[in-house]
Every structure is written in C-alpha cells, then in structure tokens.
Design a protein around this motif. Structure first.
Motif, PDB file in Angstrom:
ATOM      1  N   GLU A  53       0.836  -1.196   0.000  1.00  0.00           N
ATOM      2  CA  GLU A  53       0.000   0.000   0.000  1.00  0.00           C
ATOM      3  C   GLU A  53       0.878   1.257   0.000  1.00  0.00           C
ATOM      4  N   PHE A  54       1.934   1.244   0.814  1.00  0.00           N
ATOM      5  CA  PHE A  54       2.843   2.392   0.854  1.00  0.00           C
ATOM      6  C   PHE A  54       3.536   2.589  -0.486  1.00  0.00           C
ATOM      7  N   LEU A  55       4.123   1.533  -1.018  1.00  0.00           N
ATOM      8  CA  LEU A  55       4.862   1.664  -2.287  1.00  0.00           C
ATOM      9  C   LEU A  55       3.956   2.126  -3.412  1.00  0.00           C
ATOM     10  N   ASP A  56       2.759   1.543  -3.527  1.00  0.00           N
ATOM     11  CA  ASP A  56       1.830   1.945  -4.584  1.00  0.00           C
ATOM     12  C   ASP A  56       1.361   3.383  -4.398  1.00  0.00           C
ATOM     13  N   GLY A  57       1.155   3.788  -3.156  1.00  0.00           N
ATOM     14  CA  GLY A  57       0.611   5.104  -2.878  1.00  0.00           C
ATOM     15  C   GLY A  57       1.631   6.228  -2.880  1.00  0.00           C
ATOM     16  N   THR A  58       2.912   5.888  -2.878  1.00  0.00           N
ATOM     17  CA  THR A  58       3.934   6.940  -2.797  1.00  0.00           C
ATOM     18  C   THR A  58       5.043   6.753  -3.827  1.00  0.00           C
ATOM     19  N   LEU A  59       5.922   5.803  -3.595  1.00  0.00           N
ATOM     20  CA  LEU A  59       7.090   5.633  -4.466  1.00  0.00           C
ATOM     21  C   LEU A  59       6.687   5.405  -5.922  1.00  0.00           C
ATOM     22  N   GLU A  60       5.693   4.575  -6.156  1.00  0.00           N
ATOM     23  CA  GLU A  60       5.271   4.318  -7.536  1.00  0.00           C
ATOM     24  C   GLU A  60       4.644   5.553  -8.171  1.00  0.00           C
ATOM     25  N   GLN A  61       4.040   6.423  -7.354  1.00  0.00           N
ATOM     26  CA  GLN A  61       3.487   7.674  -7.877  1.00  0.00           C
ATOM     27  C   GLN A  61       4.604   8.584  -8.396  1.00  0.00           C
ATOM     28  N   ILE A  62       5.728   8.611  -7.690  1.00  0.00           N
ATOM     29  CA  ILE A  62       6.871   9.417  -8.137  1.00  0.00           C
ATOM     30  C   ILE A  62       7.566   8.741  -9.307  1.00  0.00           C
ATOM     31  N   ARG A  63       7.738   7.426  -9.253  1.00  0.00           N
ATOM     32  CA  ARG A  63       8.376   6.718 -10.365  1.00  0.00           C
ATOM     33  C   ARG A  63       7.608   6.900 -11.671  1.00  0.00           C
ATOM     34  N   SER A  64       6.278   6.942 -11.597  1.00  0.00           N
ATOM     35  CA  SER A  64       5.492   7.089 -12.826  1.00  0.00           C
ATOM     36  C   SER A  64       5.607   8.505 -13.393  1.00  0.00           C
ATOM     37  N   ARG A  65       6.129   9.424 -12.619  1.00  0.00           N
ATOM     38  CA  ARG A  65       6.284  10.812 -13.054  1.00  0.00           C
ATOM     39  C   ARG A  65       7.742  11.177 -13.293  1.00  0.00           C
ATOM     40  N   SER A  66       8.637  10.200 -13.209  1.00  0.00           N
ATOM     41  CA  SER A  66      10.080  10.473 -13.316  1.00  0.00           C
ATOM     42  C   SER A  66      10.805   9.252 -13.875  1.00  0.00           C
ATOM     43  N   GLY A  67      12.104   9.396 -13.978  1.00  0.00           N
ATOM     44  CA  GLY A  67      12.933   8.281 -14.413  1.00  0.00           C
ATOM     45  C   GLY A  67      13.356   7.394 -13.263  1.00  0.00           C
ATOM     46  N   GLY A  68      12.703   7.520 -12.136  1.00  0.00           N
ATOM     47  CA  GLY A  68      13.065   6.749 -10.945  1.00  0.00           C
ATOM     48  C   GLY A  68      13.548   7.683  -9.853  1.00  0.00           C
ATOM     49  N   LEU A  69      13.476   7.215  -8.629  1.00  0.00           N
ATOM     50  CA  LEU A  69      13.849   8.026  -7.473  1.00  0.00           C
ATOM     51  C   LEU A  69      14.911   7.309  -6.667  1.00  0.00           C
ATOM     52  N   ARG A  70      15.969   8.038  -6.381  1.00  0.00           N
ATOM     53  CA  ARG A  70      16.988   7.555  -5.451  1.00  0.00           C
ATOM     54  C   ARG A  70      17.193   8.633  -4.409  1.00  0.00           C
ATOM     55  N   PHE A  71      18.021   8.349  -3.412  1.00  0.00           N
ATOM     56  CA  PHE A  71      18.173   9.245  -2.272  1.00  0.00           C
ATOM     57  C   PHE A  71      19.652   9.463  -1.965  1.00  0.00           C
ATOM     58  N   ASN A  72      20.019  10.695  -1.643  1.00  0.00           N
ATOM     59  CA  ASN A  72      21.351  10.992  -1.112  1.00  0.00           C
ATOM     60  C   ASN A  72      21.239  10.993   0.403  1.00  0.00           C
ATOM     61  N   LEU A  73      21.940  10.077   1.022  1.00  0.00           N
ATOM     62  CA  LEU A  73      21.963   9.973   2.477  1.00  0.00           C
ATOM     63  C   LEU A  73      22.799  11.119   3.028  1.00  0.00           C
ATOM     64  N   LYS A  74      22.192  11.930   3.898  1.00  0.00           N
ATOM     65  CA  LYS A  74      22.880  13.099   4.463  1.00  0.00           C
ATOM     66  C   LYS A  74      23.357  12.839   5.890  1.00  0.00           C
ATOM     67  N   GLN A  75      22.452  12.355   6.747  1.00  0.00           N
ATOM     68  CA  GLN A  75      22.798  12.133   8.150  1.00  0.00           C
ATOM     69  C   GLN A  75      21.999  10.962   8.693  1.00  0.00           C
ATOM     70  N   MET A  76      22.584  10.293   9.694  1.00  0.00           N
ATOM     71  CA  MET A  76      21.897   9.233  10.422  1.00  0.00           C
ATOM     72  C   MET A  76      22.167   9.415  11.903  1.00  0.00           C
ATOM     73  N   TYR A  77      21.130   9.174  12.703  1.00  0.00           N
ATOM     74  CA  TYR A  77      21.242   9.276  14.153  1.00  0.00           C
ATOM     75  C   TYR A  77      20.478   8.121  14.767  1.00  0.00           C
ATOM     76  N   GLY A  78      20.830   7.769  15.984  1.00  0.00           N
ATOM     77  CA  GLY A  78      20.042   6.801  16.716  1.00  0.00           C
ATOM     78  C   GLY A  78      20.807   5.577  17.124  1.00  0.00           C
ATOM     79  N   THR A  79      20.055   4.498  17.278  1.00  0.00           N
ATOM     80  CA  THR A  79      20.608   3.217  17.711  1.00  0.00           C
ATOM     81  C   THR A  79      20.229   2.171  16.672  1.00  0.00           C
ATOM     82  N   ASP A  80      20.603   0.938  16.905  1.00  0.00           N
ATOM     83  CA  ASP A  80      20.199  -0.119  15.984  1.00  0.00           C
ATOM     84  C   ASP A  80      18.687  -0.342  16.001  1.00  0.00           C
ATOM     85  N   ALA A  81      18.023  -0.005  17.105  1.00  0.00           N
ATOM     86  CA  ALA A  81      16.583  -0.231  17.214  1.00  0.00           C
ATOM     87  C   ALA A  81      15.761   0.906  16.603  1.00  0.00           C
TER      88      ALA A  81
END
Length: 168
Positions: A53-81
């Motif tokens: 439901e998430f992929l169809d409702g979001t990522l696939e909506q952007i993919r259908s309007r573009s050549g695909g979506l990738r992400f530049n990782l900027k920062q990460m915080y937290g723990t393994d959990a």
C-alpha cells in the motif's frame, strides 16, 4: 536518547537507497505489515498499513512521473533499534525538471526489519510534481487534487511505538 552516530551498523542498508538499481533491495528489509505514516498536507500523505500500500501510494506515484527516485543519504542518528535518517531525493521529472525534496524518516526496527516509519518530506515539492506531471495511473476517485490532499492529510503522530518491555 542515544548518541548520534551509534546506528552505523544500519548505514549499509540505507546506502541501498543511493542507487536506482538497489532502491527496491532496500524495501526487502521493510516488513510486509509495516506501519508507514507519511506526514503532511500533500497528495501522498497518509497512513499506510502495509508495504505494498505504501509503495503503490507513494514511491510508484513518483516513479510514474520520473525516471526513478533515489536518495542521497545526508545524516543518520540513533541506535540499531531506532534510526533517524535525513536524505535528499534525486530524480528528474518526466518534464525534465528536477525532483529533489528533503526526507526525514524515523524508523523502528525489529531485528533487521523496519516495522514502523514516520516520514516527513518537502510538501511543496511533492505537491508540485503530482500536480504538474501526469502519472501512469488515472484518478478515478472523482476528487480534485486539492480534495485528495485534504482527505489524505495526516496529523503529526506521537513517538514511535516502543516494544513492550518484559516485566520481571
């Protein structure tokens, strides 16, 4: 709260989002029954109760309007959990314009699987691509884009649910 940077063991997983060829591999590490809330007042905002439901409702909506979506990782915080990830989207819309919103994901893991996400994205940029660039699917709901956005807007949720602690 844990020290920033203690979640480095999760970095390889999120680095899968940096290449178009491995974005789908990242989602193999998301539970089928994930609780994914995309916060905001834009056409893709809402609470999704499973991965498809998430992929169809979001990522696939952007993919259908573009050549695909990738992400530049900027920062990460937290723990393994629990991991907070700050990213920038990278795509070119089908009309040649860039699609480059910021993303902030709060992710809760059980083992090596993401089971809950609260995601925040640049509402203006998401709304712009949805309204400006036709997608592969046709809206059959009969609602205008503004009505769809209003219907799907979500309130800011509380903290990620914490697993029950054993009593003893």
């Amino acid at each position: 709260m844990a020290e920033a940077g203690t979640c480095e063991t999760r970095r390889p997983l999120f680095e899968l989002l940096e290449e178009l060829d491995t974005v789908d591999e990242f989602f193999e590490h998301v539970a089928d029954d994930v609780e994914w809330t995309l916060v905001g007042r834009h056409p893709l905002a809402g609470k999704f109760n499973d991965k498809r439901e998430f992929l169809d409702g979001t990522l696939e909506q952007i993919r259908s309007r573009s050549g695909g979506l990738r992400f530049n990782l900027k920062q990460m915080y937290g723990t393994d959990a629990e991991v907070i990830v700050v990213m920038e989207g990278v795509a070119t819309a089908n009309d040649g314009e860039p699609y480059d919103p910021f993303y902030l994901w709060l992710c809760r893991f059980e083992g090596d699987v993401i089971v809950e996400v609260q995601a925040y994205v640049d509402t203006l940029i998401v709304t712009d691509i949805i309204h400006r660039v036709p997608g592969a699917d046709k809206d059959t709901s009969g609602l205008t884009a503004a009505e769809q956005a209003e219907a799907r807007k979500t309130r800011v949720p509380g903290p990620l649910r914490r697993p029950a602690r054993p009593r003893g």
